[in-house]
Scaffold this motif. Structure first.
Motif, PDB file in Angstrom:
ATOM      1  N   THR A  26     -67.694  -4.232  20.881  1.00 15.35           N
ATOM      2  CA  THR A  26     -68.334  -3.056  21.471  1.00 15.35           C
ATOM      3  C   THR A  26     -68.367  -1.906  20.473  1.00 15.35           C
ATOM      4  OG1 THR A  26     -67.555  -3.705  23.677  1.00 15.35           O
ATOM      5  CG2 THR A  26     -68.266  -1.418  23.393  1.00 15.35           C
ATOM      6  N   ALA A  27     -67.242  -1.687  19.795  1.00 19.00           N
ATOM      7  CA  ALA A  27     -67.180  -0.619  18.793  1.00 19.00           C
ATOM      8  C   ALA A  27     -68.144  -0.887  17.647  1.00 19.00           C
ATOM      9  CB  ALA A  27     -65.756  -0.478  18.272  1.00 19.00           C
ATOM     10  N   THR A  28     -68.245  -2.148  17.222  1.00 17.94           N
ATOM     11  CA  THR A  28     -69.172  -2.507  16.150  1.00 17.94           C
ATOM     12  C   THR A  28     -70.611  -2.242  16.578  1.00 17.94           C
ATOM     13  OG1 THR A  28     -67.675  -4.196  15.283  1.00 17.94           O
ATOM     14  CG2 THR A  28     -69.998  -4.389  14.684  1.00 17.94           C
ATOM     15  N   SER A  33     -75.240   1.288  15.716  1.00 16.33           N
ATOM     16  CA  SER A  33     -76.313   2.136  16.229  1.00 16.33           C
ATOM     17  C   SER A  33     -76.224   3.553  15.672  1.00 16.33           C
ATOM     18  CB  SER A  33     -76.271   2.181  17.766  1.00 16.33           C
ATOM     19  OG  SER A  33     -75.157   2.941  18.221  1.00 16.33           O
ATOM     20  N   GLY A  34     -75.220   3.785  14.810  1.00 18.48           N
ATOM     21  CA  GLY A  34     -75.091   5.083  14.160  1.00 18.48           C
ATOM     22  C   GLY A  34     -74.066   6.008  14.779  1.00 18.48           C
ATOM     23  N   VAL A  35     -73.325   5.529  15.770  1.00 15.38           N
ATOM     24  CA  VAL A  35     -72.323   6.345  16.460  1.00 15.38           C
ATOM     25  C   VAL A  35     -70.949   6.064  15.872  1.00 15.38           C
ATOM     26  CG1 VAL A  35     -71.229   6.791  18.700  1.00 15.38           C
ATOM     27  CG2 VAL A  35     -73.684   6.317  18.578  1.00 15.38           C
ATOM     28  N   THR A  36     -70.113   7.106  15.788  1.00 24.32           N
ATOM     29  CA  THR A  36     -68.708   6.916  15.433  1.00 24.32           C
ATOM     30  C   THR A  36     -67.907   7.153  16.704  1.00 24.32           C
ATOM     31  OG1 THR A  36     -69.190   7.852  13.251  1.00 24.32           O
ATOM     32  CG2 THR A  36     -66.870   7.530  13.815  1.00 24.32           C
ATOM     33  N   PRO A  37     -67.626   6.098  17.477  1.00 27.62           N
ATOM     34  CA  PRO A  37     -67.090   6.281  18.831  1.00 27.62           C
ATOM     35  C   PRO A  37     -65.603   6.593  18.858  1.00 27.62           C
ATOM     36  CG  PRO A  37     -67.253   3.955  18.345  1.00 27.62           C
ATOM     37  CD  PRO A  37     -67.831   4.678  17.154  1.00 27.62           C
ATOM     38  N   SER A  38     -65.199   7.292  19.903  1.00 23.57           N
ATOM     39  CA  SER A  38     -63.782   7.495  20.171  1.00 23.57           C
ATOM     40  C   SER A  38     -63.260   6.259  20.897  1.00 23.57           C
ATOM     41  CB  SER A  38     -63.580   8.727  21.052  1.00 23.57           C
ATOM     42  OG  SER A  38     -64.148   8.510  22.338  1.00 23.57           O
ATOM     43  N   VAL A  39     -61.940   6.150  21.018  1.00 27.65           N
ATOM     44  CA  VAL A  39     -61.347   5.027  21.756  1.00 27.65           C
ATOM     45  C   VAL A  39     -61.808   5.062  23.205  1.00 27.65           C
ATOM     46  CG1 VAL A  39     -59.187   3.930  22.469  1.00 27.65           C
ATOM     47  CG2 VAL A  39     -59.346   5.003  20.211  1.00 27.65           C
ATOM     48  N   SER A  40     -61.879   6.242  23.786  1.00 28.31           N
ATOM     49  CA  SER A  40     -62.308   6.380  25.186  1.00 28.31           C
ATOM     50  C   SER A  40     -63.751   5.924  25.368  1.00 28.31           C
ATOM     51  CB  SER A  40     -62.176   7.836  25.640  1.00 28.31           C
ATOM     52  OG  SER A  40     -60.821   8.231  25.638  1.00 28.31           O
ATOM     53  N   GLU A  41     -64.606   6.251  24.416  1.00 32.46           N
ATOM     54  CA  GLU A  41     -66.016   5.850  24.514  1.00 32.46           C
ATOM     55  C   GLU A  41     -66.168   4.336  24.418  1.00 32.46           C
ATOM     56  OE1 GLU A  41     -68.127   9.870  22.649  1.00 32.46           O
ATOM     57  OE2 GLU A  41     -67.434   8.261  21.320  1.00 32.46           O
ATOM     58  N   VAL A  42     -65.371   3.711  23.562  1.00 37.97           N
ATOM     59  CA  VAL A  42     -65.417   2.248  23.455  1.00 37.97           C
ATOM     60  C   VAL A  42     -64.885   1.620  24.731  1.00 37.97           C
ATOM     61  CG1 VAL A  42     -64.495   0.237  22.233  1.00 37.97           C
ATOM     62  CG2 VAL A  42     -65.278   2.234  20.941  1.00 37.97           C
ATOM     63  N   ALA A  96     -70.064  -8.665  -2.258  1.00 38.52           N
ATOM     64  CA  ALA A  96     -69.854  -7.513  -1.381  1.00 38.52           C
ATOM     65  C   ALA A  96     -71.132  -6.824  -0.931  1.00 38.52           C
ATOM     66  CB  ALA A  96     -68.944  -6.503  -2.076  1.00 38.52           C
ATOM     67  N   MET A  97     -72.068  -6.598  -1.840  1.00 36.73           N
ATOM     68  CA  MET A  97     -73.189  -5.723  -1.509  1.00 36.73           C
ATOM     69  C   MET A  97     -74.077  -6.237  -0.369  1.00 36.73           C
ATOM     70  SD  MET A  97     -72.499  -3.079  -3.157  1.00 36.73           S
ATOM     71  CE  MET A  97     -73.931  -2.142  -2.665  1.00 36.73           C
ATOM     72  N   PRO A  98     -74.378  -7.539  -0.276  1.00 37.47           N
ATOM     73  CA  PRO A  98     -75.174  -7.986   0.879  1.00 37.47           C
ATOM     74  C   PRO A  98     -74.448  -7.740   2.212  1.00 37.47           C
ATOM     75  CG  PRO A  98     -75.232  -9.629  -0.854  1.00 37.47           C
ATOM     76  CD  PRO A  98     -74.177  -8.629  -1.254  1.00 37.47           C
ATOM     77  N   ARG A  99     -73.134  -7.903   2.215  1.00 32.93           N
ATOM     78  CA  ARG A  99     -72.364  -7.668   3.433  1.00 32.93           C
ATOM     79  C   ARG A  99     -72.338  -6.177   3.780  1.00 32.93           C
ATOM     80  NH1 ARG A  99     -70.115 -10.980   7.576  1.00 32.93           N
ATOM     81  NH2 ARG A  99     -68.498  -9.728   8.603  1.00 32.93           N
ATOM     82  N   ILE A 100     -72.168  -5.344   2.768  1.00 34.95           N
ATOM     83  CA  ILE A 100     -72.177  -3.897   2.994  1.00 34.95           C
ATOM     84  C   ILE A 100     -73.549  -3.465   3.503  1.00 34.95           C
ATOM     85  CG2 ILE A 100     -72.011  -1.643   1.848  1.00 34.95           C
ATOM     86  CD1 ILE A 100     -69.896  -2.920  -0.013  1.00 34.95           C
ATOM     87  N   ASP A 101     -74.592  -4.066   2.958  1.00 38.40           N
ATOM     88  CA  ASP A 101     -75.947  -3.752   3.412  1.00 38.40           C
ATOM     89  C   ASP A 101     -76.155  -4.183   4.869  1.00 38.40           C
ATOM     90  OD1 ASP A 101     -78.753  -2.883   2.519  1.00 38.40           O
ATOM     91  OD2 ASP A 101     -79.131  -4.863   3.374  1.00 38.40           O
ATOM     92  N   GLU A 102     -75.632  -5.361   5.219  1.00 33.70           N
ATOM     93  CA  GLU A 102     -75.771  -5.875   6.585  1.00 33.70           C
ATOM     94  C   GLU A 102     -75.121  -4.939   7.597  1.00 33.70           C
ATOM     95  OE1 GLU A 102     -74.463  -9.795   9.267  1.00 33.70           O
ATOM     96  OE2 GLU A 102     -74.004  -9.711   7.119  1.00 33.70           O
ATOM     97  N   PHE A 103     -73.964  -4.386   7.231  1.00 30.61           N
ATOM     98  CA  PHE A 103     -73.232  -3.490   8.131  1.00 30.61           C
ATOM     99  C   PHE A 103     -73.312  -2.041   7.633  1.00 30.61           C
ATOM    100  CE2 PHE A 103     -71.481  -7.619   9.153  1.00 30.61           C
ATOM    101  CZ  PHE A 103     -71.331  -7.553  10.535  1.00 30.61           C
ATOM    102  N   GLU A 104     -74.463  -1.703   7.076  1.00 32.05           N
ATOM    103  CA  GLU A 104     -74.653  -0.373   6.497  1.00 32.05           C
ATOM    104  C   GLU A 104     -74.338   0.734   7.504  1.00 32.05           C
ATOM    105  OE1 GLU A 104     -78.218   2.275   4.385  1.00 32.05           O
ATOM    106  OE2 GLU A 104     -78.551   0.159   4.899  1.00 32.05           O
ATOM    107  N   ALA A 105     -74.853   0.607   8.722  1.00 37.59           N
ATOM    108  CA  ALA A 105     -74.637   1.659   9.723  1.00 37.59           C
ATOM    109  C   ALA A 105     -73.159   1.795  10.086  1.00 37.59           C
ATOM    110  CB  ALA A 105     -75.454   1.365  10.980  1.00 37.59           C
ATOM    111  N   THR A 106     -72.450   0.663  10.155  1.00 37.03           N
ATOM    112  CA  THR A 106     -71.017   0.702  10.466  1.00 37.03           C
ATOM    113  C   THR A 106     -70.246   1.427   9.373  1.00 37.03           C
ATOM    114  OG1 THR A 106     -70.992  -1.286  11.845  1.00 37.03           O
ATOM    115  CG2 THR A 106     -68.949  -0.747  10.690  1.00 37.03           C
ATOM    116  N   PHE A 107     -70.532   1.097   8.118  1.00 35.80           N
ATOM    117  CA  PHE A 107     -69.811   1.738   7.018  1.00 35.80           C
ATOM    118  C   PHE A 107     -70.190   3.210   6.885  1.00 35.80           C
ATOM    119  CE2 PHE A 107     -69.777  -2.791   5.470  1.00 35.80           C
ATOM    120  CZ  PHE A 107     -68.433  -2.991   5.736  1.00 35.80           C
TER     121      PHE A 107
END
Length: 210
Positions: A26-28, A33-42, A96-107
């Motif tokens: 859920t957090a991922t 989606s571009g959100v940095t969620p709090s524990v409560s939001e997750v 590393a770079m393809p994985r970082i690109d795949e999860f770009e929004a998370t990072f």
């Protein structure tokens, strides 16, 4: 004491694993989606009680750390037996770079949390929230240039790791994709070229006795 990702996965194959997995997924999803969620939001999005959520992740920093480690995935498991620093660094970036690109929004969401906390510390408003720290790249890059031990002085190797840190990680995509408008493939190519140039310059300098 450092606990590896493999140890964490092994320790959580019991009944609690499903809830933790649900929260991480859920957090991922939220971070992608571009959100940095709090524990409560997750907790709310995962339909888990807040009390339960905080038992798994006592702070936003702990939650984001866990999500980032999951997103890093095979990067954290990277190993190379090639006795050539240039090749090892190149292999690490290719891994590393393809994985970082795949999860770009998370990072980027994790980077945003780091920057937000910096601003709060400057303003004295961070309170008791644990600091979100980053630094996996340090040990990965030290491992990548390990073959230079004995031929390149310690301070020069450490400087090389610091310089390589500038061309390895989500910040590379921020600069090359967001500012320069490069494709993912071109951004990786530039990062590989820059890393190789830094390794070559360090070896050359050591050979000249500088």
């Amino acid at each position: 004491m450092h606990i590896s990702r493999q140890q964490t996965e092994s320790a959580e194959r019991g009944p609690r694993a499903r809830t933790r997995k649900l929260m991480l997924e859920t957090a991922t999803r939220l971070m992608q989606s571009g959100v940095t969620p709090s524990v409560s939001e997750v907790a709310e999005a995962a339909e888990v009680s807040r009390a339960t959520a905080y038992r798994y992740f006592p702070s936003q920093a702990a939650l984001v750390h866990a999500v980032v480690d999951e997103a890093l995935g095979p990067i954290l498991d990277w190993k190379a037996d090639v006795p050539d620093a240039r090749a090892r660094v190149g292999d690490l970036i290719k891994t590393a770079m393809p994985r970082i690109d795949e999860f770009e929004a998370t990072f980027k969401a994790a980077l945003k949390l780091s920057l937000d906390q910096w601003a709060q510390r400057q303003a004295g408003t961070l309170g008791s929230e644990p600091q979100f720290t980053r630094g996996h790249r340090v040990e990965l890059l030290r491992d990548a240039i390990a073959p230079l031990t004995g031929t390149v002085p310690n301070d020069a190797r450490e400087r090389l790791v610091q310089a390589l840190s500038l061309v390895f990680g989500i910040e590379v995509l921020v600069v090359l994709k967001d500012i320069w408008g490069l494709t993912s493939e071109r951004a990786q190519s530039v990062a590989e070229w820059a890393a190789a140039a830094l390794v070559d310059a360090t070896i050359r300098e050591a050979g000249n006795g500088a």
